[in-house]
Enzyme design. Structure first.
Site, mmCIF file in Angstrom:
data_model
loop_
_atom_site.group_PDB
_atom_site.id
_atom_site.type_symbol
_atom_site.label_atom_id
_atom_site.label_comp_id
_atom_site.label_asym_id
_atom_site.label_seq_id
_atom_site.Cartn_x
_atom_site.Cartn_y
_atom_site.Cartn_z
ATOM 1 N N CYS A 44 -49.351 36.876 -7.940
ATOM 2 C CA CYS A 44 -49.077 38.406 -7.791
ATOM 3 C C CYS A 44 -48.289 38.095 -6.407
ATOM 4 C CB CYS A 44 -50.505 38.867 -7.269
ATOM 5 S SG CYS A 44 -51.709 39.219 -8.158
ATOM 6 N N CYS A 48 -50.505 42.975 -3.842
ATOM 7 C CA CYS A 48 -50.863 43.652 -5.116
ATOM 8 C C CYS A 48 -52.516 44.230 -4.326
ATOM 9 C CB CYS A 48 -51.325 42.211 -5.917
ATOM 10 S SG CYS A 48 -52.099 42.829 -7.416
ATOM 11 N N CYS A 75 -49.156 39.651 -12.408
ATOM 12 C CA CYS A 75 -49.465 40.357 -12.623
ATOM 13 C C CYS A 75 -49.238 41.939 -13.513
ATOM 14 C CB CYS A 75 -50.249 39.890 -11.372
ATOM 15 S SG CYS A 75 -51.478 42.009 -10.917
ATOM 16 N N CYS A 78 -49.550 44.347 -10.117
ATOM 17 C CA CYS A 78 -47.837 44.454 -9.406
ATOM 18 C C CYS A 78 -47.058 43.734 -9.302
ATOM 19 C CB CYS A 78 -48.296 42.996 -8.382
ATOM 20 S SG CYS A 78 -48.676 41.942 -8.101
#
Length: 357
Positions: A44, A48, A75, A78
């Site tokens: 991430c 995030c 992810c 994000c």
């Protein structure tokens, strides 16, 4: 450079300024590094909005490429790969606002007003970039919040209303399809669910194949059986997880056949939880002939969403069943491998095996 957090010989994570940035969701540090979570296999941005991981499960990487070489996938929330284009920035603002109001009912006009765009433009841009509409994204985020509360021990009724669901029937309908089990079973860490598994050698490493009574729920690749089993147990901490080499013998043979027998096709049943968009992509992947490749854009076009190539890439990265759902057959438009949850070298090897190289 990679730094593993949680090892007693490394710097205490509490004293690491990168961990502080992650804790504070510092947007100014986006682009400086990414953090990966070993328990989920996801990496991430520092900002995030997802729930913060346990520090002992965190690793830091200088960029997305380093995280993906180590086997982590980006992810979905994000989108750490995304470039800072005006469209991406608009969507990022919309995502941030939706995440801040995840337990509220948000209309498209409200969202458009807060991000400074017309409703029509926001709807088109958001759907093109994310692969789902703002409404569907909000619904998925609401379910994630409910899941988080269930994992923390809240009862089902408290969790669904705290997450903004107006009725239990809507929550149960969405949760049962996307969790692969009832909300109460999920709350208990899979308690009452029986999962059989087996492990085997393959040309690309050790395979773990896990199945419920309805079908395969996971196929993972690694170097160490103990680590593969530990990851399965972490996903379902209270499920009954049993080695079942004999019961899964034919299933294992079918999966292994995909890596060693030209022209073979797996016809095994699968039981993998996912969003409607993810399942639509995964179904399309299972239709790609063995030995052939498709670009992310081609897969997006095949499901009637020609502008959702990035969202298709995210669905591939979230695939829980390697080989059976052949995300390794999807590459970048320029022919480059692109990312792969289990490492690009394994992706290349699978493609070469399928071509008989």
């Amino acid at each position: 450079m990679v730094m593993t957090i949680g090892n007693p010989e490394t710097l205490n994570i509490v004293d690491d300024e990168r961990w502080q940035a992650v804790q504070e969701r510092d947007r100014q540090r986006d682009g400086d590094f990414v953090f990966a979570v070993s328990s989920t296999g996801i990496y991430c941005r520092p900002s995030c909005p997802a729930r913060r991981p346990r520090p002992e499960n965190v690793r830091f990487f200088g960029d997305s490429a380093g995280a993906e070489r180590a086997g982590f996938r980006p992810c979905r929330r994000c989108r750490p790969r995304a470039e800072a284009t005006p469209r991406a920035e608009l969507v990022a603002r919309a995502v941030a606002w939706l995440d801040e109001h995840v337990d509220e009912r948000v209309t498209l006009s409200d969202l458009a007003r807060h991000v400074g765009a017309s409703a029509g433009h926001l709807q088109r841009t958001f759907t093109r970039e994310m692969g789902v509409s703002p409404r569907d994204y909000a619904a998925a985020s609401r379910l994630e919040l409910a899941k988080s509360r269930l994992r923390d021990g809240a009862n089902v009724t408290s969790a669904l209303y705290a997450a903004g669901y107006g009725s239990s029937s809507r929550f149960y309908a969405q949760a049962r399809s996307e969790l692969g089990m009832s909300p109460s079973t999920y709350r208990r860490g899979g308690e009452g669910l029986t999962i059989g598994f087996t492990t085997a050698d393959s040309p690309v490493g050790r395979l773990l194949i896990a199945s419920t009574k309805r079908g395969i729920c996971a196929v993972t690749i690694g170097d160490d059986d103990a680590a593969l089993v530990a990851a399965l147990e972490a996903e379902y901490p209270r499920a009954t997880i049993e080695r079942d080499d004999e019961g899964l013998q034919s299933t294992c043979a079918a999966v292994l056949g995909e890596t060693s027998h030209p022209g073979s096709r797996t016809s095994v049943a699968i039981d993998v939880p996912g969003t409607p968009f993810q399942r639509e992509v995964w179904q399309a992947l299972r239709g790609i002939p063995r030995g052939e490749r498709r670009s992310y854009a081609q897969v997006a076009a095949s499901i009637g969403r020609p502008s959702a190539a990035r969202a298709v890439a995210s669905a591939c990265a979230a695939n829980p069943a390697a080989i059976v759902i052949p995300c390794h057959r999807v590459v970048r438009g320029d022919g480059a491998m692109g990312g792969y949850r289990w490492g690009e070298k394994r992706k290349q090897a699978l493609l070469e095996l399928e071509r008989g190289t």
